[in-house]
Scaffold this active site. Structure first.
Site, short mmCIF file in Angstrom:
data_model
loop_
_atom_site.label_atom_id
_atom_site.label_comp_id
_atom_site.label_asym_id
_atom_site.label_seq_id
_atom_site.Cartn_x
_atom_site.Cartn_y
_atom_site.Cartn_z
N LYS A 64 5.90 -7.34 3.05
CA LYS A 64 5.05 -7.37 4.26
C LYS A 64 4.02 -8.44 4.59
CE LYS A 64 4.53 -3.43 3.85
NZ LYS A 64 4.50 -2.80 2.68
N HIS B 115 -0.15 1.29 9.07
CA HIS B 115 -1.77 1.58 8.22
C HIS B 115 -2.47 1.93 9.47
CE1 HIS B 115 -0.34 -1.79 6.81
NE2 HIS B 115 -0.47 -1.41 5.49
N GLY C 248 0.51 -1.08 0.02
CA GLY C 248 -0.05 0.19 -0.12
C GLY C 248 0.60 1.49 -0.29
N ASP D 274 -1.44 -8.23 1.54
CA ASP D 274 0.01 -8.31 0.59
C ASP D 274 0.24 -9.71 0.09
OD1 ASP D 274 -0.49 -5.68 2.13
OD2 ASP D 274 1.78 -5.44 1.06
N GLY E 178 1.34 5.16 1.25
CA GLY E 178 1.47 5.99 2.14
C GLY E 178 2.24 5.74 3.34
N HIS E 179 3.23 5.23 2.68
CA HIS E 179 4.51 4.53 3.70
C HIS E 179 6.17 4.86 3.85
CE1 HIS E 179 1.78 1.57 5.04
NE2 HIS E 179 1.57 0.94 4.37
#
Ligand SMILES: Nc1ncnc2c1ncn2[C@@H]1O[C@H](COP(=O)(O)OP(=O)(O)O)[C@@H](O)[C@H]1O
Ligand SMILES: Nc1ncnc2c1ncn2[C@@H]1O[C@H](COP(=O)(O)OP(=O)(O)O)[C@@H](O)[C@H]1O
Ligand SMILES: [Mg+2]
Ligand SMILES: [Mg+2]
Ligand SMILES: [Mg+2]
Ligand SMILES: [Mg+2]
Lengths: 211, 333, 333, 211
Positions: free
Chosen positions: B104, B219, B53, B109, B55-56
């Site tokens: 991860k 998250h 995802g 995932d 946003g990291h």
């Protein structure tokens, strides 16, 4: 309406499901915020919007074609846990329904059961793990039992929708053992599972659109 | 929710244009939301693909380049990428020596990378191996659950496996080294604030002014325990002790110590935390062989930090020190 | 106020222990709150000293190392360092070729550096020159006021003058190059949130959920204008246009474009902003020769960003590209 | 108390000033938050705490010694704009008062005037720029005028304290042209200057401690 299910009935089901997802998008995301990462409503809406576009652009001719189109679209557009899981559900459903232009309620029930089996094979969740499986399992059982007793399709779908809603509600007191909510341990208790909520919408859409 | 964005649904796509514009030695495949080393595929080199995802950031796109990843697959915010993306990346970076997927450990995932590995192998015969990163000690490990989350160790796996691949090591060796890092690293995180997913428009959870959330992931999800705000010294031991207890690390071990910011934490606080962490390690007779301090695996604008410890031997240190040239980690090049 | 700290009055001191522990090629003088290159003084090399209030990390300590600063003086949070510190740093880094002070244009910084330069010269005869950085176009420039604030261009002056010093250029040349960068760069910033000075314990100003503050500096101070929250595209033009109008930059100019985070802004937003900035520049016929995206000069945990443009020629690009090895900027080494 | 001022009187003044700064620390920082960077109270308190320690550890014998000790301590401990400015003020005050063990009110007024001149030389602010100068200038003038008319020191200091307070209040409608508040332009109007507020405390302390 004949009690046999046409590709157009299935398309209507998915259209209604997409509408319900959009209407409940914020609610689904809020449920996911409580025990997950606040994307489930957005994920499903992105997927079902793409499904609606695909169905309109290239209307499927057979249940198998429809299942493949919907499943592949969800796998390609959703991501996260729900993409592969709902994607697999529709791929298996389509494969089970096959190329006939109409399917019987029995066949449809068997198709949903195949879809559920696919979800379980991919996600390895068991009933009680606080996932979509907890709504899907009783829904499939309810439909199978109704059509097994030769009840009208409409009644079977209504029972399935009710069973899915009950299964959804039953996730509230569960402790999550699969998916993102499992990270919360005891703190997952008391929250309704977002994926199970989506399954309840899926069955409600079937009851509305195919009865 | 206050963010420097346009359409909340387009944040990932929009940012990829910025990455492309800012880093001329990367290539971006916009339809597939992929970031490549410009010179991929490298014939004979094992290709490294990661993703997850968004946003990291800088994870994963910020770690694409010589000595680290060949490709990063960007999912929507906090949503794993889809198989199509991963398949495209896998095929593109295959230089004939096979491709390693660094994944991860999240249900989404894992499933999407699994489907992609099957599809890519079936389509082109590319050999794909994969390593799961599952280092978050805040999550109870069990065969019957989704298992632990992959967090800070991901950065270290990408760097160290990237160095091994750059040396021309074969797929099984690169995989084994990645697995060793995954096995020997542990992390734990803490949040002072939540973060807001752009499409959700509000914080995923709420924390009062005097509260903190221990055991958070990346998250914006709630953690294991809500506690009263504590001084840095106490927070450091809440993070380090469970990490030390889990591996278990032993007196005399050498570690790479990594203090990571969650996105909204200023660097001055991370250095302050690093000092607390180093002090605790010294107290346990553990030597810090290498360190990393900064925001490398984040959760949007969340305030907080995580501590990662990786037990290292000389070989891992050598691979850590090897040249790397990516937007977010760069040395020796 | 939620921070990873212990005693609010000791944040700077505590963080310096972390910097020392994390960076073995730096030396910290704790009583004087100074960060040195371990190998200072370098005989025959012009020494570069900067410093200022803390809370802007990685500025300045994160830019100490080969190719950039020889010493950074850390003041209290948002409070310029005192002359004693600057004198000690100046004497320590003098390798016989003189010392350049890089000073951000704030009343306190200017006075403290001035006093220090006088004292250091008087005490040891070290030759000190100084360059003022005053690049913030949000502030009206005037002979009768404190003049413009020094913000983003500071990072660029430190890098480019650092490269010139590393080449062995004499004090007057290094000073002239620093001055050129200071002359040819401009910045403008925007905040989505305020920040809290640890000892004050609460945000310096308040912004409502739908407000943003245009023209902020780097001390949590209010800006020039409070506006309704706007999309990134509009914010980019609010920042870039005044910068372009001020120098003035011309069609055909080449620039270094620097999008900076204020401390609490995630990298994904900075890349998104960078894309918007690059697009506006292209529209004006301006070429981006080099770019920098990240949080390099911050205001504690403030959310927001600034845009800095520096007009560059081949010589400045060459100096920008020269090897640098510091905690926060590193390449070629 | 004799109308001549001893080192112990001056020490008492600074002790009282330090006490007032500590008592008004949050207020000074809040004023600085509105038009600056929220550190003025912390800065002055850090400085005056160090001054109290220095005076206790190594009590000065002469006004010159006291001015130097206080000034150097402020320069070395405060930083920012107020460190050099208040530091210079006391360095110049001490230099003007010299080595005599007692100073007359005239000499004290001249000393404050020298201190003010030092602040102006260093900071280049003019009256009306919305800085500490706006409180210090009328305070020095009031004391000079009172001692010039041979009024008792207590009356002179009371007048100076009142003038400083009026000067402080007069900064509210001013538009800042120096220091950090100048960055705000028109938006600096309507706020009281923190440095001028500190000067009012300095003179209030003198009126309390030396009368
Ligand atoms: N292993 C699993 N088996 C079945 N369903 C699962 C599993 N893991 C998660 N789910 C379902 O997926 C839902 C979350 O979907 P979503 O939020 O879109 O993905 P993600 O968790 O990746 O953010 C959960 O509410 C749950 O019903
Ligand atoms: N040039 C100047 N001349 C006189 N006084 C000044 C000048 N600049 C600032 N000041 C005073 O300093 C005060 C601010 O002090 P402080 O907050 O401690 O320093 P800084 O502005 O560096 O944070 C202002 O309120 C003002 O009275
Ligand atoms: Mg989710
Ligand atoms: Mg997700
Ligand atoms: Mg200050
Ligand atoms: Mg101030």
């Amino acid at each position: 309406m004949s009690s046999d299910i046409t590709v157009s009935d299935l398309t209507g089901w998915l259209t209604e499901f997409g509408r319900l997802i959009k209407a409940h998008k914020e609610e689904l995301t809020a449920l996911d915020a409580a025990i997950g990462d606040a994307d489930h409503g957005t994920n499903m809406d992105r997927g079902m919007t793409a499904v609606a576009e695909a169905l309109a652009a290239d209307p499927p001719q057979t249940p198998a074609g429809l299942g493949k189109q919907v499943g592949m679209t969800l796998v390609s557009k959703v991501g996260g846990a729900s993409g592969p899981l709902f994607g697999t559900f529709f791929l298996r459903l389509g494969a089970a329904l096959g190329e006939a232009t109409e399917v019987t309620p029995d066949q449809f029930a068997a198709g949903l059961s195949a879809g559920l089996a696919g979800v379980v094979a991919r996600g390895k969740a068991e009933p009680g793990d606080k996932t979509m499986v907890d709504a899907l399992t009783p829904a499939v059982a309810a439909l199978e039992s109704a059509v097994g007793q030769d009840q009208p399709l409409a009644d079977g779908l209504a029972a399935a929708a009710q069973a899915a809603a009950d299964g959804r509600d039953a996730t509230v007191p569960m402790l999550a053992r699969k998916g993102r909510a499992s990270y919360l341990g005891e703190r997952s208790i008391g929250h309704q599972d977002p994926g199970a909520t989506t399954v309840a919408l899926l069955l409600a859409a079937a009851a509305t659109a195919m009865s | 929710m206050k963010k420097l964005i346009n359409d909340p649904a387009q944040v990932v796509q929009d940012a990829l244009f910025g990455i492309e514009a800012a880093h001329t030695d990367l290539r971006v495949d916009h339809p597939n939301k992929l970031v490549y080393r410009a010179d991929a595929p490298r014939p004979g080199k094992v290709g490294l693909v990661s993703g997850g995802g968004s946003g990291h950031e800088p994870l994963h796109a910020g770690f694409v380049g010589p000595g680290m990843l060949d490709a990063a697959c960007a999912g929507e915010i906090f949503t794993s990428p889809v198989p199509d993306q991963i398949v495209a990346a896998t095929k593109h970076v295959d230089g004939g020596a096979g491709v390693l997927h660094i994944v991860k450990n999240y249900t989404g995932d894992v499933m999407n990378f699994e489907m992609a590995a099957e599809l890519a192998s079936a389509e082109t015969g590319v050999q794909v191996s994969s390593v799961l990163v599952a280092d978050d000690v805040a999550v109870q490990d069990s065969l019957y659950t989704a298992g632990r989350r992959g967090v800070g160790v991901t950065v270290l796996v990408e760097k160290i496996a990237g160095a091994a691949a750059e040396e021309g090591r074969p797929l099984d060796e690169v995989t084994a080294i990645a697995q060793q890092v995954s096995n020997d690293g542990r992390s734990m995180g803490l949040a002072l604030t939540s973060c807001s997913v752009p499409t959700a428009g509000k914080p995923t959870f709420d924390l009062a002014e005097q509260e903190m959330e221990l055991g958070i992931g990346i998250h914006g999800e709630p953690g294991r325990e809500r506690l009263p705000l504590a001084p840095a010294t106490e927070i450091a031991s809440m993070l380090v002790e469970p990490v030390l207890a889990d591996l278990p690390f032993q007196r005399g071990d050498a570690v790479l110590a990594f203090v990571n910011g969650m996105g909204g934490t200023p660097l001055i606080e991370l250095y302050l935390m690093y000092h607390e962490v180093a002090r605790i390690l010294t107290g346990h007779g553990i030597t810090v062989a290498r360190s990393l301090v900064g925001s490398y695996i984040t959760s949007l604008e969340m305030a907080g930090c995580s501590v990662t410890l990786l037990r290292v031997d000389e070989e891992l240190i050598r691979l850590w020190d090897a040249p790397v040239r990516t937007p977010a980690l760069r040395w020796g090049a």
